[in-house]
Design a protein around this motif. Structure first.
Motif, PDB file in Angstrom:
ATOM      1  N   THR A  72      -4.928  -3.822 -22.424  1.00  0.00           N
ATOM      2  CA  THR A  72      -5.783  -4.420 -21.399  1.00  0.00           C
ATOM      3  C   THR A  72      -6.689  -5.476 -22.012  1.00  0.00           C
ATOM      4  O   THR A  72      -7.392  -5.219 -22.993  1.00  0.00           O
ATOM      5  N   GLN A  73      -6.650  -6.667 -21.428  1.00  0.00           N
ATOM      6  CA  GLN A  73      -7.560  -7.744 -21.824  1.00  0.00           C
ATOM      7  C   GLN A  73      -8.503  -8.018 -20.663  1.00  0.00           C
ATOM      8  O   GLN A  73      -8.060  -8.247 -19.536  1.00  0.00           O
ATOM      9  N   VAL A  74      -9.795  -7.975 -20.920  1.00  0.00           N
ATOM     10  CA  VAL A  74     -10.799  -8.170 -19.880  1.00  0.00           C
ATOM     11  C   VAL A  74     -11.323  -9.604 -19.947  1.00  0.00           C
ATOM     12  O   VAL A  74     -11.761 -10.073 -21.007  1.00  0.00           O
ATOM     13  N   LEU A  75     -11.261 -10.286 -18.802  1.00  0.00           N
ATOM     14  CA  LEU A  75     -11.766 -11.655 -18.689  1.00  0.00           C
ATOM     15  C   LEU A  75     -12.858 -11.673 -17.631  1.00  0.00           C
ATOM     16  O   LEU A  75     -12.576 -11.600 -16.429  1.00  0.00           O
ATOM     17  N   PRO A  76     -14.128 -11.744 -18.028  1.00  0.00           N
ATOM     18  CA  PRO A  76     -15.210 -11.781 -17.038  1.00  0.00           C
ATOM     19  C   PRO A  76     -15.180 -13.076 -16.226  1.00  0.00           C
ATOM     20  O   PRO A  76     -14.725 -14.127 -16.698  1.00  0.00           O
ATOM     21  N   LEU A  77     -15.654 -12.983 -14.989  1.00  0.00           N
ATOM     22  CA  LEU A  77     -15.910 -14.168 -14.180  1.00  0.00           C
ATOM     23  C   LEU A  77     -17.341 -14.609 -14.453  1.00  0.00           C
ATOM     24  O   LEU A  77     -18.253 -13.775 -14.507  1.00  0.00           O
ATOM     25  N   SER A  78     -17.516 -15.901 -14.635  1.00  0.00           N
ATOM     26  CA  SER A  78     -18.845 -16.429 -14.946  1.00  0.00           C
ATOM     27  C   SER A  78     -19.182 -17.561 -13.991  1.00  0.00           C
ATOM     28  O   SER A  78     -18.313 -18.083 -13.276  1.00  0.00           O
ATOM     29  N   GLY A  79     -20.437 -17.942 -13.989  1.00  0.00           N
ATOM     30  CA  GLY A  79     -20.863 -19.059 -13.166  1.00  0.00           C
ATOM     31  C   GLY A  79     -20.149 -20.336 -13.556  1.00  0.00           C
ATOM     32  O   GLY A  79     -19.519 -20.432 -14.617  1.00  0.00           O
TER      33      GLY A  79
END
Length: 668
Positions: free
Chosen positions: A345-352
């Motif tokens: 699992t690779q986590v990619l946060p959503l950012s502004g």
């Protein structure tokens, strides 16, 4: 596809074998078997569907079922009650009567002198559903099944609802069955009683679009026939097959992960067809795979299928978006266990500022998509690579969405499994929907849809007891996107596109809502360790195809028109399957579909669908035609449906019926 004309066994055929049910109803089967079956019985294979063996599925039956018979099987292609030449009436899909008939048919087949008592069952779509459902009933003689393009959950992963959202295909499929069930049996097989059987069907035929619309949450109606309710009920071996261009791609993974019996899964790049003929290529030797399966489980021959990888998936590669695909580049992955130990699992946060994969944290991005967002989508169930049914360039839809992009990828990214997104958000309306698309963005800006998921936000806590949103109050959702095997090449960017509408896949909620995204993260199932083909299938082959005489060629047209005065947008589909004549029995058959879907970018209550089907059957001076129309529209509280059915002998109207009904909106 390689055509096989010489088989180990000579084949005999019966075009109308009666299969009696316990209540006296006679079902009609087309049966192929080895010539010597009367003296030496063979295992049998059952395919059981309502799509008419005489003229509906004859093209695929000729290629597939003769092949199995030539390899030493009695093959029974059985029409359900109320379809083809079978007596009785069909009330709905997957009823208990349908499944009881399947169990009775299996027992009858096993007791015939040409059957050795071992029966397998197979099917695609409807037939894939009911062989899973029948397996869960454990008929004594049923030894194994092959299920293709099917589902384990009739509510969450079928043609009616997705993520609690109402699919427009619920209405389209109901309209299709309104037409399909209007056809009579062939007089050449049933004799003078054809007209009486036809009139009984027309009088009793249900308007199923309304039936399904009356169940807008996951209730007992949908739980019936959903094998995910109790996977342990299936106690025989299962081979499950799906396609990435189909909308039943999730089933294979679910079955391989949850069944406690010998189970194998194969997912290729295909549309909603059997994989020896399906686009996009590469096709595979499905019939050889099926024979290996049947030989092992029905004949006890050591073919090695029990040692095949648990899950074989075709890893598609980056491609420019196009409405038509005849071939997809890629290679086969072979996972010995599923879930795979090679998936991390690779986590990619959503950012502004629209960043995917940054530092994450709180932000505030509003989404108020025009209701025409979604026109870049293809057909819900693509059937061919020769017509424009695949997903177009997503740039127009992306412009109507909130987009979050990664940096340019420095190396290939392989996805295998179901991406997962967590979002914290609010809505200014008590009812809203959300669509999340995962796209690959090319250096020139072209955007191709990789996978997607949708959610009725009133169903954020489950599909059985929806709840209104408190406007302005933040809440969290977790949304699983559809399964996919996909390599996004270095030099591309990965995009999450989030919209509050997805027409013409989803019927819009009654008020256009503004969503405010506050926080989120994408979890990607990243596959590691595969740079080459890990499995090699045989070349596709089949028996000699049906050589119909084409009287009217097929024609497919799809156009989008905007009214410059009102702003209304119409999607217009004309699908003429052509008119064909069978060279052996002379039956002429043809089908034409016309659909018009209307939406206004600012008015959800403008949404409507109009569908018109024509069915033609003729031989000599005998001819019939049915015309069915259906319309759906809504206001803030109610769905409205209307249908009309007309039946003609020659040019004379012999039957007509109008249906009008209303269904309250239930959090949709």
């Amino acid at each position: 596809m390689h055509i096989v004309t010489q088989f180990p066994h000579k084949i005999v055929e019966d075009q109308d074998m009666g299969v009696p049910m316990p209540d006296g109803c006679r079902l009609s089967a087309r049966v192929w078997m080895p010539e010597e079956a009367s003296e030496k019985p063979f295992p049998a294979i059952l395919e059981y569907i309502p799509y008419r063996k005489r003229d509906g599925t004859i093209g695929r039956d000729e290629i597939m079922h003769k092949y199995f018979a030539g390899r030493g099987y009695a093959v029974v292609r059985l029409d359900m009650r109320g379809s083809g030449e079978s007596q009785g009436l069909m009330a709905d899909e997957y009823t208990q009567v349908e499944l009881d008939d399947a169990v009775a048919a299996i027992a009858w087949i096993a007791a015939q002198p040409w059957c050795d008592g071992n029966v397998g069952m197979m099917g695609k779509s409807w037939g894939g559903f009911n062989c899973l459902q029948t397996a869960a009933m454990n008929p004594d003689a049923l030894r194994a099944i092959i299920t293709v393009c099917s589902t384990t959950d009739r509510y969450a992963d079928d043609i009616h609802y997705k993520g609690g959202c109402l699919l427009n295909d619920n209405f389209a499929w109901g309209s299709q069955m309104w037409s399909y069930s209007s056809r009579p049996p062939d007089p050449a097989l049933v004799g003078d009683k054809w007209r009486e059987m036809w009139m009984e069907r027309l009088e009793a035929e249900p308007f199923l679009a309304a039936t399904w619309l009356a169940h807008q949450r996951r209730d007992e109606y949908w739980k019936h026939g959903s094998v995910c309710e109790d996977y342990s009920a299936i106690k025989i071996p299962v081979l499950s097959i799906g396609g990435w261009a189909d909308n039943y791609m999730n089933t294979v993974s679910h079955l391989v992960e949850n069944l406690d019996v010998p189970v194998k899964g194969i997912v290729g790049p295909w549309v909603h067809q059997y994989p020896h003929t399906a686009d996009p290529g590469p096709q595979i030797g499905f019939l050889q795979e099926a024979v290996r399966w049947w030989d092992h489980w029905l004949k006890g021959i050591a073919t090695g299928v029990e040692n095949d990888p648990a899950y074989r998936a075709y890893l598609q590669q980056t491609v420019k978006p196009a409405r038509m695909h005849k071939h997809r580049d890629g290679h086969w992955l072979a996972e010995s266990v599923w879930p795979s130990e090679r998936v991390l699992t690779q986590v990619l946060p959503l950012s502004g500022a629209g960043v995917l994969g940054g530092n994450g944290g709180a932000f505030e991005t509003q989404v108020n998509s025009p209701l025409d967002c979604g026109f870049g989508v293809g057909s819900f169930f693509p059937m061919s690579g020769d017509v424009p049914q695949h997903h177009a360039d997503q740039r127009d839809d992306d412009a109507r969405s909130a987009c979050f992009d990664t940096d340019v990828l420095q190396q290939d990214l392989d996805i295998l499994g179901a991406p997962f997104i967590r979002l914290r958000l609010s809505s200014d309306k008590p009812r809203a929907q959300i669509a999340v698309r995962l796209c690959e963005v090319h250096p020139d800006g072209a955007s191709g849809r990789v996978t997607y998921g949708v959610l009725n936000l009133c169903h954020r806590n489950g599909h059985e007891a929806p709840q209104d949103i408190v406007p302005g109050e933040a809440f969290e959702i977790a949304l699983t996107l559809d399964q996919m095997a996909y390599r996004i090449k270095a030099g591309m960017r990965l995009r999450v596109a989030i919209s509050s509408a997805y027409w013409p896949f989803l019927w819009p909620v009654a008020e256009r809502a503004t969503l405010t995204l506050l926080e989120g993260a994408l979890e990607l199932p990243v596959h590691t360790g595969s740079e080459k083909n890990e499995w090699q299938f045989d070349e596709a082959e089949g028996a000699s195809p049906w050589e119909a005489r084409v009287l009217r060629p097929a024609l497919y047209e799809k156009t989008q028109v905007t009214d410059k005065t009102t702003g209304e947008i119409r999607l217009i589909l004309h699908d003429d399957l052509g008119l064909n004549e069978d060279p052996m029995h002379g039956l002429r058959s043809g089908t034409v579909t016309r659909e018009v879907w209307r939406i206004h970018p600012d008015d959800p209550l403008c949404a409507s669908g109009d569908i018109h089907w024509t069915q033609e059957l003729a031989r000599g001076d005998w001819s019939i035609r049915t015309e069915t129309t259906a319309k759906m529209w809504s206001d803030a509280e109610t769905y409205y449906l209307a249908g009309r059915l007309e039946a003609f002998e020659g040019d004379v109207l012999v039957y007509e019926r109008d249906v009008e009904t209303t269904v309250p909106r239930d959090f949709t």
